[in-house]
Scaffold this active site. Structure first.
Site, PDB file in Angstrom:
ATOM      1  N   ASP A  68       0.840  -1.195   0.000  1.00  8.55           N
ATOM      2  CA  ASP A  68       0.000   0.000   0.000  1.00  8.55           C
ATOM      3  C   ASP A  68       0.878   1.249   0.000  1.00  8.55           C
ATOM      4  O   ASP A  68       1.661   1.482   0.921  1.00  8.55           O
ATOM      5  CB  ASP A  68      -0.912   0.006   1.225  1.00  8.55           C
ATOM      6  CG  ASP A  68      -2.086   0.945   1.069  1.00  8.55           C
ATOM      7  OD1 ASP A  68      -1.878   2.089   0.644  1.00  8.55           O
ATOM      8  OD2 ASP A  68      -3.217   0.530   1.374  1.00  8.55           O
ATOM      9  N   SER A 112      -7.138   4.234  -1.378  1.00 11.97           N
ATOM     10  CA  SER A 112      -7.003   2.774  -1.334  1.00 11.97           C
ATOM     11  C   SER A 112      -8.322   2.050  -1.535  1.00 11.97           C
ATOM     12  O   SER A 112      -8.333   0.828  -1.686  1.00 11.97           O
ATOM     13  CB  SER A 112      -6.383   2.341  -0.001  1.00 11.97           C
ATOM     14  OG  SER A 112      -5.054   2.774   0.096  1.00 11.97           O
ATOM     15  N   HIS A 175     -10.186  -2.502   6.834  1.00 12.53           N
ATOM     16  CA  HIS A 175      -9.651  -1.320   6.172  1.00 12.53           C
ATOM     17  C   HIS A 175      -9.881  -1.435   4.662  1.00 12.53           C
ATOM     18  O   HIS A 175     -10.249  -2.490   4.150  1.00 12.53           O
ATOM     19  CB  HIS A 175      -8.165  -1.168   6.497  1.00 12.53           C
ATOM     20  CG  HIS A 175      -7.692   0.241   6.518  1.00 12.53           C
ATOM     21  ND1 HIS A 175      -6.653   0.699   5.743  1.00 12.53           N
ATOM     22  CD2 HIS A 175      -8.123   1.308   7.235  1.00 12.53           C
ATOM     23  CE1 HIS A 175      -6.449   1.974   5.989  1.00 12.53           C
ATOM     24  NE2 HIS A 175      -7.334   2.375   6.884  1.00 12.53           N
ATOM     25  N   SER A 177      -8.197  -1.643   1.750  1.00 16.50           N
ATOM     26  CA  SER A 177      -7.625  -2.637   0.823  1.00 16.50           C
ATOM     27  C   SER A 177      -8.174  -4.041   1.050  1.00 16.50           C
ATOM     28  O   SER A 177      -8.699  -4.647   0.110  1.00 16.50           O
ATOM     29  CB  SER A 177      -6.096  -2.630   0.927  1.00 16.50           C
ATOM     30  OG  SER A 177      -5.576  -1.355   0.627  1.00 16.50           O
ATOM     31  N   GLU A 339      -1.501  -7.815   2.051  1.00 16.57           N
ATOM     32  CA  GLU A 339      -1.224  -6.376   2.022  1.00 16.57           C
ATOM     33  C   GLU A 339      -0.163  -5.982   3.042  1.00 16.57           C
ATOM     34  O   GLU A 339      -0.303  -6.260   4.237  1.00 16.57           O
ATOM     35  CB  GLU A 339      -2.497  -5.574   2.310  1.00 16.57           C
ATOM     36  CG  GLU A 339      -2.236  -4.075   2.257  1.00 16.57           C
ATOM     37  CD  GLU A 339      -3.350  -3.240   2.874  1.00 16.57           C
ATOM     38  OE1 GLU A 339      -3.462  -2.052   2.516  1.00 16.57           O
ATOM     39  OE2 GLU A 339      -4.092  -3.763   3.734  1.00 16.57           O
ATOM     40  N   ASP A 344       1.992   2.719   3.666  1.00 15.59           N
ATOM     41  CA  ASP A 344       1.140   3.872   3.396  1.00 15.59           C
ATOM     42  C   ASP A 344       0.971   4.750   4.627  1.00 15.59           C
ATOM     43  O   ASP A 344       1.110   5.977   4.558  1.00 15.59           O
ATOM     44  CB  ASP A 344      -0.218   3.360   2.915  1.00 15.59           C
ATOM     45  CG  ASP A 344      -1.247   4.451   2.741  1.00 15.59           C
ATOM     46  OD1 ASP A 344      -1.147   5.209   1.761  1.00 15.59           O
ATOM     47  OD2 ASP A 344      -2.168   4.550   3.579  1.00 15.59           O
ATOM     48  N   HIS A 348       1.979   8.791   5.205  1.00 12.15           N
ATOM     49  CA  HIS A 348       1.002   9.821   5.560  1.00 12.15           C
ATOM     50  C   HIS A 348       1.492  10.679   6.730  1.00 12.15           C
ATOM     51  O   HIS A 348       1.143  11.857   6.833  1.00 12.15           O
ATOM     52  CB  HIS A 348      -0.338   9.185   5.927  1.00 12.15           C
ATOM     53  CG  HIS A 348      -1.179   8.801   4.747  1.00 12.15           C
ATOM     54  ND1 HIS A 348      -1.505   9.685   3.744  1.00 12.15           N
ATOM     55  CD2 HIS A 348      -1.770   7.626   4.416  1.00 12.15           C
ATOM     56  CE1 HIS A 348      -2.256   9.083   2.847  1.00 12.15           C
ATOM     57  NE2 HIS A 348      -2.423   7.813   3.224  1.00 12.15           N
ATOM     58  N   ASP A 385      -1.049   0.018  -4.774  1.00  7.82           N
ATOM     59  CA  ASP A 385      -2.339   0.577  -5.167  1.00  7.82           C
ATOM     60  C   ASP A 385      -2.210   2.007  -5.672  1.00  7.82           C
ATOM     61  O   ASP A 385      -2.961   2.442  -6.544  1.00  7.82           O
ATOM     62  CB  ASP A 385      -3.337   0.493  -4.016  1.00  7.82           C
ATOM     63  CG  ASP A 385      -2.785   1.004  -2.697  1.00  7.82           C
ATOM     64  OD1 ASP A 385      -1.583   1.341  -2.621  1.00  7.82           O
ATOM     65  OD2 ASP A 385      -3.561   1.073  -1.725  1.00  7.82           O
ATOM     66  N   HIS A 463      -1.562  11.102  -1.167  1.00  6.80           N
ATOM     67  CA  HIS A 463      -1.096  10.142  -2.168  1.00  6.80           C
ATOM     68  C   HIS A 463      -0.541  10.881  -3.377  1.00  6.80           C
ATOM     69  O   HIS A 463      -0.753  12.088  -3.539  1.00  6.80           O
ATOM     70  CB  HIS A 463      -2.243   9.238  -2.621  1.00  6.80           C
ATOM     71  CG  HIS A 463      -2.782   8.373  -1.531  1.00  6.80           C
ATOM     72  ND1 HIS A 463      -3.992   7.715  -1.609  1.00  6.80           N
ATOM     73  CD2 HIS A 463      -2.272   8.042  -0.317  1.00  6.80           C
ATOM     74  CE1 HIS A 463      -4.200   7.026  -0.516  1.00  6.80           C
ATOM     75  NE2 HIS A 463      -3.178   7.208   0.297  1.00  6.80           N
TER      76      HIS A 463
END
Length: 509
Positions: A68, A112, A175, A177, A339, A344, A348, A385, A463
């Protein structure tokens, strides 16, 4: 050199960082200084490509590994972190690769949720929606109830074909994904009934994602579900978490973990585990379905797992190993979604140390799976992703610490090799009163949770919209080539495994 050229050179190439101690061995450095080294390396690479063959077997098993937020910059930096610029990850040695376009139907830069809908169900959708087509607007209470808008995932395709299917993630199992395997919702954050009510919807009509995991069309048939997210299944007043003692987040008085345990047919052995020792003790031959959730929310970062001594937190590799032990008992084969989700989350927060370490852990899990299953009958696809706004830039010398400084900017202060276009790191690196950059040499940059610099202040880094890479190994891996729309991914995997409603590799299909 003319004066004008010298000025241009100075302007375009700021003063470099001091010469470091190279991490590459002195023997390798000496070899790299020769013409012969690079010629032989190139010849070997060409020979490898010439030797590649097209594997047109039917894929008994398919494993999709999803990093991710694993952008190209993330991969390049993580290589340096893992051992040096010349290092390759195990999955980067897969013989075939392609690029994936990641946009949503209504957004240039995706999230995502819409991407999970694309690479798991083969249909592009709107931002923040999961398992529905683009006729469903985000947060629409009613539109997502229309079953004609629901998409079907490759996990369901596998189940319909008599195979088993499973999910492994380092995020909450509800979540965005992992939810793409089984959920249908107009908003990715409706993970429990209270989240549904908060947006003015009726939770008696709109099933939250945790409820869909227990009672939906696909999730109850999944053989293995491993990750985090216990809080979405426990009530805020009735239940307490088995590990932390804290309350859950539901408000309907239900314990969905207990309901999952009872939801199978009579005689089915359903097992729930919440700690590593119990996971490792699971006997695949005595377990019909396995649900493991190892944290109230997301699984811990690997670096925190090590530094904080979290002995009961399984690694991603351990979860993949147990999941595949169970899934491989089906003689018809399986589909597994894996995943590495916390790459990810770290980006962030502008916390690159976590992101790069999670990428290394992701690679370990892929290597375990590829060595465990033959390329002759198991297709493994590795991709991301979406991208991130992280930048690998400046002019750091070879062997420089990837988390270190790359040079000195025109304000006389050093700048770091890693930075972000936006994020919370802005506030840590820019003086609010003067608007000037602060000196990174005065900061504790070696902490795992250090916030790297960002150009614009936002609470959560965004992203990126650039394409991501797909790597493939096994049956029909050669179909992964060129530039592809992200929604094509499950259709290629379905073709290789002879599942789904599209074209199939099987004779006569």
């Amino acid at each position: 050199m003319c004066q004008e050229c010298q000025n241009d050179d100075t302007r375009n190439h700021p003063r470099l960082a001091d010469e470091p101690n190279l991490t590459v061995s002195s023997k390798t450095v000496e070899q790299e200084r020769t013409i012969e080294y690079w010629l032989e390396q190139a010849k070997a690479s060409v020979a490898d490509r010439i030797a590649q063959r097209e594997n047109k077997n039917i894929a008994k098993n398919v494993i999709l590994f999803l990093g991710d937020g694993m952008s190209i910059a993330t991969l390049s930096m993580a290589r340096v972190y893992a051992g040096g610029e010349e290092k390759s990850f195990f999955f980067e040695r897969f013989p075939f690769l392609a690029m994936s376009k990641t946009y949503c139907v209504n957004y240039q830069v995706p999230d995502s949720a819409c991407t999970a809908t694309a690479y798991l169900t083969g249909v592009k959708a709107n931002y923040e929606t999961i398992g529905v087509n683009a006729h469903v607007p985000v947060r629409d209470c009613e539109a997502g109830l229309d079953r004609s808008t629901h998409t079907s995932s490759i996990g369901q395709w596998a189940i319909d074909a008599g195979k088993d299917a499973g999910i492994v993630t380092t995020t909450r199992v509800t979540h965005a994904s992992p939810a793409g395997v089984y959920a249908h919702t107009s908003f990715r954050d409706w993970e429990n009934d209270n989240d549904v009510k908060a947006d003015g919807c009726n939770p008696d009509r709109v099933d939250d994602i945790a409820k869909q995991l227990v009672y939906g069309e696909t999730a109850p048939k999944l053989r293995v579900i491993l990750g985090g997210g216990r809080r979405e299944f426990l009530d805020s007043e009735v239940d307490t978490d088995p590990e932390t003692g804290k309350a859950g987040r539901r408000t309907d008085g239900r314990n969905l973990i207990n309901e999952w345990l009872k939801n199978g047919p009579v005689g089915e052995n359903r097992t729930f585990v919440w700690k590593r020792s119990d996971l490792l003790a699971v006997d695949p031959h005595r377990t019909d379905r396995l649900l493991g959730m190892f944290e109230p929310s997301h699984c811990a970062y690997n670096l925190d797992r090590i530094s904080d001594g979290l002995a009961e937190e399984p690694t991603l590799s351990e979860m993949v190993d147990k999941a595949t032990d169970i899934l491989s008992l089906n003689p018809n084969g399986f589909f597994l979604f894996v995943e590495g989700g916390r790459i990810d989350h770290a980006h962030h927060d502008n916390r690159a140390r976590y992101a790069l370490d999670e990428t290394v852990e992701f690679d370990k899990a892929i290597e375990l799976a590829r060595r465990k299953f033959s390329e002759e009958d198991t297709l493994i696809v590795v991709t991301a992703d979406h991208s991130h706004s992280v930048s690998y830039a400046g002019y750091p010398t070879r062997g420089n610490d990837i988390f270190g400084n790359a040079g000195t900017a025109s304000d006389g202060l050093p700048y770091m090799t890693i930075s972000y276009a936006n994020g919370p790191g802005y506030k840590k690196h820019v003086d609010a009163a003067t608007g000037k950059r602060m000196d990174v040499r005065d900061m504790k940059t070696d902490k795992n949770n250090f916030d790297f610099p960002a150009m614009l202040p936002v609470d959560s880094e965004t992203h990126g919209g650039d394409d991501v890479v797909m790597y493939a190994s096994g049956p029909w891996a050669h179909l992964f080539t060129g530039f592809l729309e992200q929604n094509v991914i499950p259709h290629i995997m379905g073709y290789a495994a002879c599942i789904g409603q599209g074209a199939k590799a099987c004779p006569g299909s």
